[in-house]
Enzyme design. Structure first.
Site, PDB file in Angstrom:
ATOM      1  N   ARG A  50      40.892   0.745 -13.621  1.00  0.00           N
ATOM      2  CA  ARG A  50      40.937  -0.681 -13.988  1.00  0.00           C
ATOM      3  C   ARG A  50      41.124  -0.779 -15.493  1.00  0.00           C
ATOM      4  O   ARG A  50      40.490  -0.047 -16.260  1.00  0.00           O
ATOM      5  CB  ARG A  50      39.640  -1.402 -13.580  1.00  0.00           C
ATOM      6  CG  ARG A  50      39.461  -1.547 -12.099  1.00  0.00           C
ATOM      7  CD  ARG A  50      40.411  -2.578 -11.462  1.00  0.00           C
ATOM      8  NE  ARG A  50      40.452  -2.402 -10.027  1.00  0.00           N
ATOM      9  CZ  ARG A  50      41.527  -2.039  -9.325  1.00  0.00           C
ATOM     10  NH1 ARG A  50      42.669  -1.835  -9.927  1.00  0.00           N
ATOM     11  NH2 ARG A  50      41.468  -1.901  -8.028  1.00  0.00           N
ATOM     12  N   GLU A  82      46.910  -6.910 -18.013  1.00  0.00           N
ATOM     13  CA  GLU A  82      48.119  -6.686 -17.204  1.00  0.00           C
ATOM     14  C   GLU A  82      48.488  -7.888 -16.343  1.00  0.00           C
ATOM     15  O   GLU A  82      49.635  -8.001 -15.892  1.00  0.00           O
ATOM     16  CB  GLU A  82      47.922  -5.474 -16.282  1.00  0.00           C
ATOM     17  CG  GLU A  82      46.937  -5.735 -15.128  1.00  0.00           C
ATOM     18  CD  GLU A  82      46.583  -4.498 -14.327  1.00  0.00           C
ATOM     19  OE1 GLU A  82      46.448  -3.422 -14.929  1.00  0.00           O
ATOM     20  OE2 GLU A  82      46.433  -4.623 -13.101  1.00  0.00           O
TER      21      GLU A  82
HETATM   22  P1  NAD Z   1      34.592   4.476  -4.988  1.00  0.00           P
HETATM   23  O1  NAD Z   1      33.770   3.253  -4.823  1.00  0.00           O
HETATM   24  O2  NAD Z   1      34.716   5.421  -3.842  1.00  0.00           O
HETATM   25  O3  NAD Z   1      34.051   5.324  -6.246  1.00  0.00           O
HETATM   26  C1  NAD Z   1      33.668   4.719  -7.444  1.00  0.00           C
HETATM   27  C2  NAD Z   1      32.645   5.628  -8.100  1.00  0.00           C
HETATM   28  O4  NAD Z   1      32.316   5.077  -9.375  1.00  0.00           O
HETATM   29  C3  NAD Z   1      31.343   5.735  -7.300  1.00  0.00           C
HETATM   30  O5  NAD Z   1      31.011   7.084  -7.089  1.00  0.00           O
HETATM   31  C4  NAD Z   1      30.335   5.038  -8.197  1.00  0.00           C
HETATM   32  O6  NAD Z   1      29.008   5.577  -8.098  1.00  0.00           O
HETATM   33  C5  NAD Z   1      30.928   5.278  -9.561  1.00  0.00           C
HETATM   34  N1  NAD Z   1      30.379   4.391 -10.572  1.00  0.00           N
HETATM   35  C6  NAD Z   1      29.989   3.092 -10.440  1.00  0.00           C
HETATM   36  N2  NAD Z   1      29.484   2.636 -11.591  1.00  0.00           N
HETATM   37  C7  NAD Z   1      29.567   3.656 -12.473  1.00  0.00           C
HETATM   38  C8  NAD Z   1      29.203   3.797 -13.835  1.00  0.00           C
HETATM   39  N3  NAD Z   1      28.642   2.797 -14.531  1.00  0.00           N
HETATM   40  N4  NAD Z   1      29.416   4.991 -14.426  1.00  0.00           N
HETATM   41  C9  NAD Z   1      29.975   6.020 -13.737  1.00  0.00           C
HETATM   42  N5  NAD Z   1      30.327   5.956 -12.437  1.00  0.00           N
HETATM   43  C10 NAD Z   1      30.125   4.782 -11.827  1.00  0.00           C
HETATM   44  O7  NAD Z   1      36.016   3.978  -5.465  1.00  0.00           O
HETATM   45  P2  NAD Z   1      37.390   4.781  -5.337  1.00  0.00           P
HETATM   46  O8  NAD Z   1      38.040   4.457  -4.043  1.00  0.00           O
HETATM   47  O9  NAD Z   1      37.136   6.193  -5.692  1.00  0.00           O
HETATM   48  O10 NAD Z   1      38.254   4.081  -6.450  1.00  0.00           O
HETATM   49  C11 NAD Z   1      37.901   4.263  -7.819  1.00  0.00           C
HETATM   50  C12 NAD Z   1      38.548   3.168  -8.609  1.00  0.00           C
HETATM   51  O11 NAD Z   1      39.970   3.362  -8.595  1.00  0.00           O
HETATM   52  C13 NAD Z   1      38.374   1.793  -7.977  1.00  0.00           C
HETATM   53  O12 NAD Z   1      37.186   1.199  -8.378  1.00  0.00           O
HETATM   54  C14 NAD Z   1      39.566   1.042  -8.490  1.00  0.00           C
HETATM   55  O13 NAD Z   1      39.162   0.431  -9.693  1.00  0.00           O
HETATM   56  C15 NAD Z   1      40.594   2.117  -8.772  1.00  0.00           C
HETATM   57  N6  NAD Z   1      41.808   2.030  -7.956  1.00  0.00           N
HETATM   58  C16 NAD Z   1      42.983   1.769  -8.590  1.00  0.00           C
HETATM   59  C17 NAD Z   1      44.160   1.687  -7.853  1.00  0.00           C
HETATM   60  C18 NAD Z   1      45.493   1.436  -8.518  1.00  0.00           C
HETATM   61  O14 NAD Z   1      46.474   1.130  -7.824  1.00  0.00           O
HETATM   62  N7  NAD Z   1      45.622   1.581  -9.834  1.00  0.00           N
HETATM   63  C19 NAD Z   1      44.139   1.860  -6.484  1.00  0.00           C
HETATM   64  C20 NAD Z   1      42.917   2.131  -5.867  1.00  0.00           C
HETATM   65  C21 NAD Z   1      41.769   2.215  -6.620  1.00  0.00           C
END
Ligand code: NAD
Length: 355
Positions: free
Chosen positions: A252, A281
């Site tokens: 993000r 964005e």
């Molecule tokens: P997920 O929920 O499986 O994993 C997120 C992880 O972040 C979790 O393990 C959580 O404990 C951790 N987290 C939360 N708060 C935190 C903090 N303060 N410090 C450190 N870690 C923390 O999510 P995911 O499916 O692995 O996706 C990760 C991120 O990727 C999503 O949140 C989304 O923002 C992003 N994403 C982007 C796209 C894109 O097209 N660019 C597509 C899918 C996902």
């Protein structure tokens, strides 16, 4: 542009026949993966190339469902218009729903569902692809090839296997990233508020955030946008990183303080920045700006974006880490499933509600 459906009676659920969907932001790649499953299951559905906003919301009239993406506008004003048009369900074909006024939906009697997981590999592999492109200067070499400059100076990269990677956020995507980097032979350090045994089993070491920032040659971000993660990469955190470190953000835009990152690129503190997301964005991505002259573009784009695009060691892609055949196929299947649950009056597996 809109594409109306043809009727198809291959639907196995009687109530689904009565449900029609207005699909917004239906660009060509959306039609390619979503048109057939939507029309097959919900004959009479309509695809609009336009984004959903206050002007286009009336197009949903006659449809019970709207299918939207992260760049569509579902503010209260738009939700009220959708409700007036008879819409009862919003099917988000993405994981995020920051653009949806959930309270307005609830008050209007409109349910909302999303696709929470579609392909962690798609996102993690894009992070790795961006990193390798940046580190091995592939984007610069490709430009040289097209211009007839086949010299090598300025294109020296480094091998991954001797490097330390810092993975912040080890959920679904971060876990795949850890696995890939371990495959390269990298030392992988991780930071997450919840540690994962599966990640530890890959040979990844959890450390406190400061240790990760100090030790990693490359830092890749895989945590969500939360108050606790806003600008997790900022002036102070960059200051303690290794000189020449690379940051990869496919998660993000809010995770990186853009101005601080650009200043660090300009001073040489950061060696590279790979971004699939950008703080501002919303007004930029998913639009085609090529009809504008350079001067018109300059006036339309914010200054930070201009600066990002001016550095050869900053690589930017327009939020496309989800853009693989596999992820799109999963998104289509889950979106149809969400609409079928709504249509059949079943409980919604992936409903999102206001707090
Ligand atoms: P997920 O929920 O499986 O994993 C997120 C992880 O972040 C979790 O393990 C959580 O404990 C951790 N987290 C939360 N708060 C935190 C903090 N303060 N410090 C450190 N870690 C923390 O999510 P995911 O499916 O692995 O996706 C990760 C991120 O990727 C999503 O949140 C989304 O923002 C992003 N994403 C982007 C796209 C894109 O097209 N660019 C597509 C899918 C996902």
């Amino acid at each position: 542009m809109y594409i109306n459906s043809t009727s198809d009676n291959s639907v196995d659920e009687g109530s689904a026949v009565r449900t029609t969907v207005a699909v917004f932001s239906a660009q060509k790649y959306v039609l390619d993966f979503l048109h057939e499953p939507i029309i097959k299951n919900f004959p009479g559905s309509t695809f609009f190339e336009a984004r959903l906003d206050v002007n286009t919301a009336p197009l949903a009239a006659g449809h019970q469902v709207v299918c939207c993406f992260s760049k569509d506008n579902l503010s209260r004003e738009v939700v009220d218009k959708l409700a007036s048009a008879g819409v009862k369900f919003v099917a988000m074909r993405c994981a995020v729903f920051h653009n949806v006024d959930l309270r307005a939906c609830q008050e209007a009697g409109i349910a909302v569902a999303r696709v929470p997981n579609y392909s962690p590999s798609s996102v993690a592999e894009h992070a790795v692809a961006m990193l390798l492109c940046l580190n091995r200067n592939l984007h610069l070499a490709n430009i040289r090839m097209h211009t007839g400059d086949y010299t090598l100076s300025g294109l020296v990269g480094y091998e991954m296997r001797s490097k330390t990677i810092g993975v912040i956020g080890t959920g679904a995507v971060g876990t795949v990233a850890c696995r890939i980097f371990r495959g390269f032979g990298c030392k992988v350090l991780a930071y997450d508020i919840c540690e994962s045994d599966a990640v530890k089993a890959l040979g990844v070491e959890y450390v406190v955030k400061e240790q990760l920032l100090r030790s990693a040659d490359i830092i890749t971000l895989h945590c969500p946008s939360l108050p606790s993660t806003r600008h997790i990469i900022n002036k102070s955190s960059i200051a303690i990183m290794k000189t020449g470190a690379i940051i990869v953000n496919v998660s993000r835009g809010s995770l990186v303080e853009t101005d601080a990152a650009i200043q660090a690129i300009e001073s040489g503190q950061l060696g590279g920045l790979a971004l699939d997301v950008y703080e501002h964005e919303g007004a930029l991505f998913s639009r085609n700006w090529t009809a504008l002259s350079p001067t018109e573009r300059f006036k339309s784009w914010d200054r930070e974006f201009q600066r990002l695009k001016s550095h050869p060691n900053i690589l930017i892609t327009p939020s496309l880490s989800f853009l693989t055949e596999e992820a799109l196929t999963n998104i289509a299947a889950e979106t149809v499933n969400n609409i079928r649950e709504f249509s059949a009056g079943r409980s919604l597996t992936h409903q999102v509600q206001s707090d």
